[in-house]
Structure formats: structure tokens, C-alpha cells
Design a protein around this motif. Structure first.
Motif, PDB file in Angstrom:
ATOM      1  N   MET A   1       3.811  20.015  -2.445  1.00 46.07           N
ATOM      2  CA  MET A   1       4.989  20.268  -1.629  1.00 46.07           C
ATOM      3  C   MET A   1       5.033  19.244  -0.495  1.00 46.07           C
ATOM      4  O   MET A   1       4.137  19.184   0.319  1.00 46.07           O
ATOM      5  CB  MET A   1       4.912  21.663  -1.031  1.00 46.07           C
ATOM      6  N   THR A   2       6.065  18.446  -0.484  1.00 46.24           N
ATOM      7  CA  THR A   2       6.217  17.487   0.606  1.00 46.24           C
ATOM      8  C   THR A   2       7.569  17.690   1.272  1.00 46.24           C
ATOM      9  O   THR A   2       8.566  17.978   0.623  1.00 46.24           O
ATOM     10  CB  THR A   2       6.118  16.031   0.096  1.00 46.24           C
ATOM     11  N   TYR A   3       7.554  17.526   2.576  1.00 44.75           N
ATOM     12  CA  TYR A   3       8.769  17.575   3.382  1.00 44.75           C
ATOM     13  C   TYR A   3       9.265  16.145   3.566  1.00 44.75           C
ATOM     14  O   TYR A   3       8.481  15.206   3.631  1.00 44.75           O
ATOM     15  CB  TYR A   3       8.472  18.187   4.743  1.00 44.75           C
ATOM     16  N   ARG A   4      10.583  15.981   3.652  1.00 47.22           N
ATOM     17  CA  ARG A   4      11.178  14.665   3.846  1.00 47.22           C
ATOM     18  C   ARG A   4      12.097  14.699   5.055  1.00 47.22           C
ATOM     19  O   ARG A   4      12.535  15.762   5.481  1.00 47.22           O
ATOM     20  CB  ARG A   4      11.982  14.238   2.615  1.00 47.22           C
ATOM     21  N   LEU A   5      12.413  13.518   5.575  1.00 47.25           N
ATOM     22  CA  LEU A   5      13.340  13.394   6.708  1.00 47.25           C
ATOM     23  C   LEU A   5      14.578  12.623   6.283  1.00 47.25           C
ATOM     24  O   LEU A   5      14.487  11.657   5.527  1.00 47.25           O
ATOM     25  CB  LEU A   5      12.687  12.639   7.858  1.00 47.25           C
ATOM     26  N   GLU A   6      15.713  13.046   6.800  1.00 42.20           N
ATOM     27  CA  GLU A   6      16.961  12.313   6.628  1.00 42.20           C
ATOM     28  C   GLU A   6      17.614  12.146   7.987  1.00 42.20           C
ATOM     29  O   GLU A   6      17.422  12.964   8.884  1.00 42.20           O
ATOM     30  CB  GLU A   6      17.906  13.053   5.678  1.00 42.20           C
ATOM     31  N   SER A   7      18.385  11.067   8.118  1.00 37.68           N
ATOM     32  CA  SER A   7      19.071  10.796   9.387  1.00 37.68           C
ATOM     33  C   SER A   7      20.550  10.533   9.134  1.00 37.68           C
ATOM     34  O   SER A   7      20.955  10.209   8.022  1.00 37.68           O
ATOM     35  CB  SER A   7      18.449   9.584  10.079  1.00 37.68           C
ATOM     36  N   SER A   8      21.326  10.683  10.205  1.00 37.53           N
ATOM     37  CA  SER A   8      22.763  10.447  10.115  1.00 37.53           C
ATOM     38  C   SER A   8      23.271  10.004  11.480  1.00 37.53           C
ATOM     39  O   SER A   8      22.767  10.440  12.510  1.00 37.53           O
ATOM     40  CB  SER A   8      23.477  11.723   9.683  1.00 37.53           C
ATOM     41  N   HIS A   9      24.269   9.137  11.457  1.00 36.61           N
ATOM     42  CA  HIS A   9      24.903   8.731  12.712  1.00 36.61           C
ATOM     43  C   HIS A   9      26.113   9.604  13.027  1.00 36.61           C
ATOM     44  O   HIS A   9      26.471   9.755  14.189  1.00 36.61           O
ATOM     45  CB  HIS A   9      25.310   7.259  12.652  1.00 36.61           C
ATOM     46  N   THR A  15      21.003   9.692   5.068  1.00 30.83           N
ATOM     47  CA  THR A  15      20.140   8.774   4.332  1.00 30.83           C
ATOM     48  C   THR A  15      18.690   9.080   4.677  1.00 30.83           C
ATOM     49  O   THR A  15      18.392   9.611   5.751  1.00 30.83           O
ATOM     50  CB  THR A  15      20.438   7.301   4.682  1.00 30.83           C
ATOM     51  N   ALA A  16      17.798   8.731   3.778  1.00 29.72           N
ATOM     52  CA  ALA A  16      16.375   8.968   3.992  1.00 29.72           C
ATOM     53  C   ALA A  16      15.865   8.098   5.138  1.00 29.72           C
ATOM     54  O   ALA A  16      16.250   6.929   5.256  1.00 29.72           O
ATOM     55  CB  ALA A  16      15.589   8.671   2.725  1.00 29.72           C
ATOM     56  N   VAL A  17      15.042   8.663   5.992  1.00 27.93           N
ATOM     57  CA  VAL A  17      14.391   7.893   7.055  1.00 27.93           C
ATOM     58  C   VAL A  17      13.254   7.115   6.408  1.00 27.93           C
ATOM     59  O   VAL A  17      12.442   7.678   5.673  1.00 27.93           O
ATOM     60  CB  VAL A  17      13.852   8.820   8.165  1.00 27.93           C
ATOM     61  N   MET A  18      13.211   5.811   6.663  1.00 33.55           N
ATOM     62  CA  MET A  18      12.212   4.959   6.039  1.00 33.55           C
ATOM     63  C   MET A  18      11.136   4.572   7.054  1.00 33.55           C
ATOM     64  O   MET A  18      11.404   4.461   8.246  1.00 33.55           O
ATOM     65  CB  MET A  18      12.867   3.689   5.492  1.00 33.55           C
ATOM     66  N   ARG A  21       5.046   0.625   5.421  1.00 34.74           N
ATOM     67  CA  ARG A  21       3.683   0.893   4.962  1.00 34.74           C
ATOM     68  C   ARG A  21       3.049  -0.413   4.512  1.00 34.74           C
ATOM     69  O   ARG A  21       3.707  -1.267   3.933  1.00 34.74           O
ATOM     70  CB  ARG A  21       3.701   1.853   3.771  1.00 34.74           C
ATOM     71  N   THR A  22       1.771  -0.541   4.752  1.00 34.31           N
ATOM     72  CA  THR A  22       1.020  -1.679   4.252  1.00 34.31           C
ATOM     73  C   THR A  22       0.288  -1.246   2.993  1.00 34.31           C
ATOM     74  O   THR A  22      -0.425  -0.245   3.003  1.00 34.31           O
ATOM     75  CB  THR A  22      -0.008  -2.161   5.295  1.00 34.31           C
ATOM     76  N   ARG A  23       0.491  -1.975   1.925  1.00 35.68           N
ATOM     77  CA  ARG A  23      -0.182  -1.664   0.661  1.00 35.68           C
ATOM     78  C   ARG A  23      -1.442  -2.512   0.572  1.00 35.68           C
ATOM     79  O   ARG A  23      -1.374  -3.710   0.369  1.00 35.68           O
ATOM     80  CB  ARG A  23       0.731  -1.973  -0.514  1.00 35.68           C
ATOM     81  N   SER A  29       1.074  -7.782  -1.721  1.00 36.19           N
ATOM     82  CA  SER A  29       2.275  -6.948  -1.686  1.00 36.19           C
ATOM     83  C   SER A  29       2.821  -6.812  -0.272  1.00 36.19           C
ATOM     84  O   SER A  29       4.000  -6.604  -0.084  1.00 36.19           O
ATOM     85  CB  SER A  29       1.994  -5.565  -2.266  1.00 36.19           C
ATOM     86  N   GLY A  30       1.937  -6.917   0.739  1.00 35.95           N
ATOM     87  CA  GLY A  30       2.384  -6.901   2.129  1.00 35.95           C
ATOM     88  C   GLY A  30       3.008  -5.588   2.546  1.00 35.95           C
ATOM     89  O   GLY A  30       2.566  -4.514   2.162  1.00 35.95           O
ATOM     90  N   MET A  31       4.091  -5.678   3.334  1.00 36.04           N
ATOM     91  CA  MET A  31       4.750  -4.491   3.862  1.00 36.04           C
ATOM     92  C   MET A  31       5.870  -4.055   2.931  1.00 36.04           C
ATOM     93  O   MET A  31       6.532  -4.873   2.326  1.00 36.04           O
ATOM     94  CB  MET A  31       5.369  -4.795   5.231  1.00 36.04           C
ATOM     95  N   ARG A  32       6.035  -2.761   2.831  1.00 37.20           N
ATOM     96  CA  ARG A  32       7.201  -2.236   2.120  1.00 37.20           C
ATOM     97  C   ARG A  32       7.642  -0.956   2.793  1.00 37.20           C
ATOM     98  O   ARG A  32       6.868  -0.293   3.457  1.00 37.20           O
ATOM     99  CB  ARG A  32       6.951  -2.037   0.645  1.00 37.20           C
ATOM    100  N   LYS A  33       8.896  -0.646   2.619  1.00 33.08           N
ATOM    101  CA  LYS A  33       9.455   0.559   3.233  1.00 33.08           C
ATOM    102  C   LYS A  33       9.462   1.693   2.227  1.00 33.08           C
ATOM    103  O   LYS A  33       9.849   1.502   1.080  1.00 33.08           O
ATOM    104  CB  LYS A  33      10.855   0.295   3.752  1.00 33.08           C
ATOM    105  N   GLU A  34       9.041   2.861   2.692  1.00 37.50           N
ATOM    106  CA  GLU A  34       9.033   4.057   1.861  1.00 37.50           C
ATOM    107  C   GLU A  34       9.619   5.209   2.659  1.00 37.50           C
ATOM    108  O   GLU A  34       9.543   5.211   3.882  1.00 37.50           O
ATOM    109  CB  GLU A  34       7.598   4.396   1.437  1.00 37.50           C
TER     110      GLU A  34
END
Length: 66
Positions: A1-9, A15-18, A21-23, A29-34
Motif C-alpha cells: 500500500m503506497t500513498y501518492r501526492l498530486e498537486s494543482s494550481h 498532476t502527480a508531484v514529482m 531521485r538518483t539511481r 543513469s544519473g537523476m530522474r524524476k519519479e
């Protein structure tokens, strides 16, 4: 069970809050947004409070059980 965040103006289009993360398991691979995801409700509430300074509207998406 995971909770997620969304944002709106505007409070209508969400939209999902990103987060960045460093892999380390994949060289080069460097940085990527999740999407922000947390297993504990306390942790996701802290994240929502943090991101509420950036976005006018932030909501927590609770996991659904089948």
C-alpha cells in the motif's frame, strides 16, 4: 500500500508531484524524476506539507483495497 501526492494550481486539473531521485544501481543513469510515493501515512503527510509551499493545492491519494 503506497500513498501518492498530486498537486494543482486551480484545484481542477491534478498532476502527480514529482521528486528527483538518483539511481545508483544503474551506472550512467544519473537523476530522474519519479512520482512521490510513501508507504506510511505520516511520511506522506509530511511530504504534502512540504510541497504545499510550492503548490496552491496538494492532495493525498490513498491506496484502494480490492
Amino acid at each position: 500500500m503506497t500513498y501518492r501526492l498530486e498537486s494543482s494550481h486551480d484545484g481542477k486539473k491534478w498532476t502527480a508531484v514529482m521528486e528527483q531521485r538518483t539511481r545508483l544501481d544503474c551506472p550512467g543513469s544519473g537523476m530522474r524524476k519519479e512520482p512521490v510515493k510513501r508507504d506510511r501515512l505520516q511520511d506522506i503527510q509530511r511530504e504534502a506539507e512540504f510541497h504545499s509551499h510550492r503548490f496552491p493545492h496538494v492532495r493525498i491519494i490513498h491506496p484502494t483495497t480490492p
